[in-house]
Motif scaffolding. Structure first.
Motif, PDB file in Angstrom:
ATOM      1  N   ASN A 273      72.193  97.158 -15.555  1.00  0.00           N
ATOM      2  CA  ASN A 273      72.110  95.856 -16.210  1.00  0.00           C
ATOM      3  C   ASN A 273      70.861  95.066 -15.864  1.00  0.00           C
ATOM      4  N   VAL A 274      69.997  95.611 -15.030  1.00  0.00           N
ATOM      5  CA  VAL A 274      68.733  94.955 -14.691  1.00  0.00           C
ATOM      6  C   VAL A 274      67.623  95.828 -15.256  1.00  0.00           C
ATOM      7  N   ARG A 275      66.664  95.211 -15.936  1.00  0.00           N
ATOM      8  CA  ARG A 275      65.576  95.949 -16.576  1.00  0.00           C
ATOM      9  C   ARG A 275      64.220  95.436 -16.103  1.00  0.00           C
ATOM     10  N   VAL A 276      63.252  96.333 -16.089  1.00  0.00           N
ATOM     11  CA  VAL A 276      61.880  95.918 -15.838  1.00  0.00           C
ATOM     12  C   VAL A 276      61.515  94.939 -16.945  1.00  0.00           C
ATOM     13  N   GLY A 277      60.918  93.816 -16.564  1.00  0.00           N
ATOM     14  CA  GLY A 277      60.556  92.770 -17.522  1.00  0.00           C
ATOM     15  C   GLY A 277      61.523  91.604 -17.514  1.00  0.00           C
ATOM     16  N   ASP A 278      62.721  91.797 -16.945  1.00  0.00           N
ATOM     17  CA  ASP A 278      63.654  90.678 -16.813  1.00  0.00           C
ATOM     18  C   ASP A 278      63.050  89.624 -15.889  1.00  0.00           C
ATOM     19  N   VAL A 279      63.346  88.364 -16.172  1.00  0.00           N
ATOM     20  CA  VAL A 279      62.916  87.268 -15.312  1.00  0.00           C
ATOM     21  C   VAL A 279      64.145  86.788 -14.538  1.00  0.00           C
ATOM     22  N   ILE A 280      64.046  86.760 -13.218  1.00  0.00           N
ATOM     23  CA  ILE A 280      65.155  86.270 -12.396  1.00  0.00           C
ATOM     24  C   ILE A 280      65.036  84.752 -12.312  1.00  0.00           C
ATOM     25  N   VAL A 281      66.069  84.050 -12.772  1.00  0.00           N
ATOM     26  CA  VAL A 281      66.032  82.584 -12.774  1.00  0.00           C
ATOM     27  C   VAL A 281      66.939  81.984 -11.709  1.00  0.00           C
ATOM     28  N   GLN A 282      67.957  82.748 -11.266  1.00  0.00           N
ATOM     29  CA  GLN A 282      68.845  82.273 -10.209  1.00  0.00           C
ATOM     30  C   GLN A 282      69.287  83.450  -9.347  1.00  0.00           C
ATOM     31  N   VAL A 283      69.527  83.150  -8.075  1.00  0.00           N
ATOM     32  CA  VAL A 283      70.153  84.099  -7.152  1.00  0.00           C
ATOM     33  C   VAL A 283      71.352  83.385  -6.564  1.00  0.00           C
ATOM     34  N   ASP A 284      72.526  83.954  -6.768  1.00  0.00           N
ATOM     35  CA  ASP A 284      73.781  83.355  -6.292  1.00  0.00           C
ATOM     36  C   ASP A 284      73.908  81.894  -6.725  1.00  0.00           C
ATOM     37  N   GLY A 285      73.503  81.603  -7.955  1.00  0.00           N
ATOM     38  CA  GLY A 285      73.630  80.260  -8.514  1.00  0.00           C
ATOM     39  C   GLY A 285      72.531  79.296  -8.124  1.00  0.00           C
ATOM     40  N   ARG A 286      71.597  79.717  -7.299  1.00  0.00           N
ATOM     41  CA  ARG A 286      70.500  78.838  -6.870  1.00  0.00           C
ATOM     42  C   ARG A 286      69.251  79.106  -7.714  1.00  0.00           C
ATOM     43  N   SER A 287      68.725  78.054  -8.302  1.00  0.00           N
ATOM     44  CA  SER A 287      67.529  78.154  -9.129  1.00  0.00           C
ATOM     45  C   SER A 287      66.329  78.589  -8.288  1.00  0.00           C
ATOM     46  N   LEU A 288      65.469  79.407  -8.882  1.00  0.00           N
ATOM     47  CA  LEU A 288      64.260  79.861  -8.194  1.00  0.00           C
ATOM     48  C   LEU A 288      63.055  78.990  -8.512  1.00  0.00           C
ATOM     49  N   GLU A 289      63.272  77.973  -9.331  1.00  0.00           N
ATOM     50  CA  GLU A 289      62.188  77.080  -9.710  1.00  0.00           C
ATOM     51  C   GLU A 289      61.562  76.451  -8.467  1.00  0.00           C
ATOM     52  N   ARG A 290      60.242  76.537  -8.382  1.00  0.00           N
ATOM     53  CA  ARG A 290      59.435  75.964  -7.297  1.00  0.00           C
ATOM     54  C   ARG A 290      59.641  76.644  -5.931  1.00  0.00           C
ATOM     55  N   LEU A 291      60.235  77.830  -5.906  1.00  0.00           N
ATOM     56  CA  LEU A 291      60.391  78.545  -4.638  1.00  0.00           C
ATOM     57  C   LEU A 291      59.257  79.550  -4.473  1.00  0.00           C
TER      58      LEU A 291
ATOM     59  N   LEU B 199      57.612  83.183  -3.124  1.00  0.00           N
ATOM     60  CA  LEU B 199      58.093  84.557  -3.161  1.00  0.00           C
ATOM     61  C   LEU B 199      58.891  84.874  -1.903  1.00  0.00           C
ATOM     62  N   ASN B 200      58.444  84.379  -0.747  1.00  0.00           N
ATOM     63  CA  ASN B 200      59.185  84.612   0.501  1.00  0.00           C
ATOM     64  C   ASN B 200      60.571  83.974   0.458  1.00  0.00           C
ATOM     65  N   ASN B 201      60.675  82.778  -0.127  1.00  0.00           N
ATOM     66  CA  ASN B 201      61.983  82.127  -0.243  1.00  0.00           C
ATOM     67  C   ASN B 201      62.899  82.897  -1.194  1.00  0.00           C
ATOM     68  N   VAL B 202      62.344  83.391  -2.289  1.00  0.00           N
ATOM     69  CA  VAL B 202      63.130  84.186  -3.232  1.00  0.00           C
ATOM     70  C   VAL B 202      63.614  85.454  -2.534  1.00  0.00           C
ATOM     71  N   ARG B 203      62.725  86.076  -1.820  1.00  0.00           N
ATOM     72  CA  ARG B 203      63.073  87.295  -1.080  1.00  0.00           C
ATOM     73  C   ARG B 203      64.218  87.032  -0.114  1.00  0.00           C
ATOM     74  N   SER B 204      64.168  85.914   0.583  1.00  0.00           N
ATOM     75  CA  SER B 204      65.229  85.612   1.554  1.00  0.00           C
ATOM     76  C   SER B 204      66.575  85.349   0.871  1.00  0.00           C
TER      77      SER B 204
END
Length: 128
Positions: free
Chosen positions: A36-54, A56-61
């Motif tokens: 269900n995950v494809r190359v080219g998909d944009v990740i906008v949330q992880v576990d309900g938390r928005s990635l806006e203004r984060l 790369l290290n914060n997204v990774r964590s």
């Protein structure tokens, strides 16, 4: 001693607009196994938390965690008919490495296949 943090088998790149795009899937990783995950998909949330203004290290964590723990990605995917649409994908951290896509037993693969099999069983049979 705590287990090392693991991810879900995605490689990311940050666009000039600050979006995090999937550039590669780890074969045998949770994201690849789910289908269900494809190359080219944009990740906008992880576990309900928005990635806006984060960063790369914060997204990774956010994506990384203890092996076997759940991680839900909310993706934005371009659909030819509907434009951009959200896709919510529940994954399990740490299903990577030597596991093959067709390996069995595999709880994530079973979770994906069971609803598909049930749906197929409910479909009316077409005459030959």
């Amino acid at each position: 001693m705590a287990a090392a943090a693991v991810g879900v088998g995605v490689f990311l790149a940050q666009s000039q607009h600050g979006q995090y795009m999937v550039t590669k899937l780890t074969p045998g990783g949770s994201a690849a196994i789910s289908g269900n995950v494809r190359v080219g998909d944009v990740i906008v949330q992880v576990d309900g938390r928005s990635l806006e203004r984060l960063s790369l290290n914060n997204v990774r964590s956010l994506v990384m965690g203890q092996p076997g723990t759940p991680c839900t990605l909310t993706l934005s995917r371009k659909d030819p008919q509907w434009g951009m649409r959200p896709v919510v994908v529940p994954l399990i951290r740490g299903q990577a490495g030597s596991m093959r896509r067709d390996a069995s037993p595999n709880p994530m693969r079973q979770m994906v296949q069971q609803p598909q099999q049930q749906h197929q069983q409910q479909q009316p049979q077409q005459p030959p």
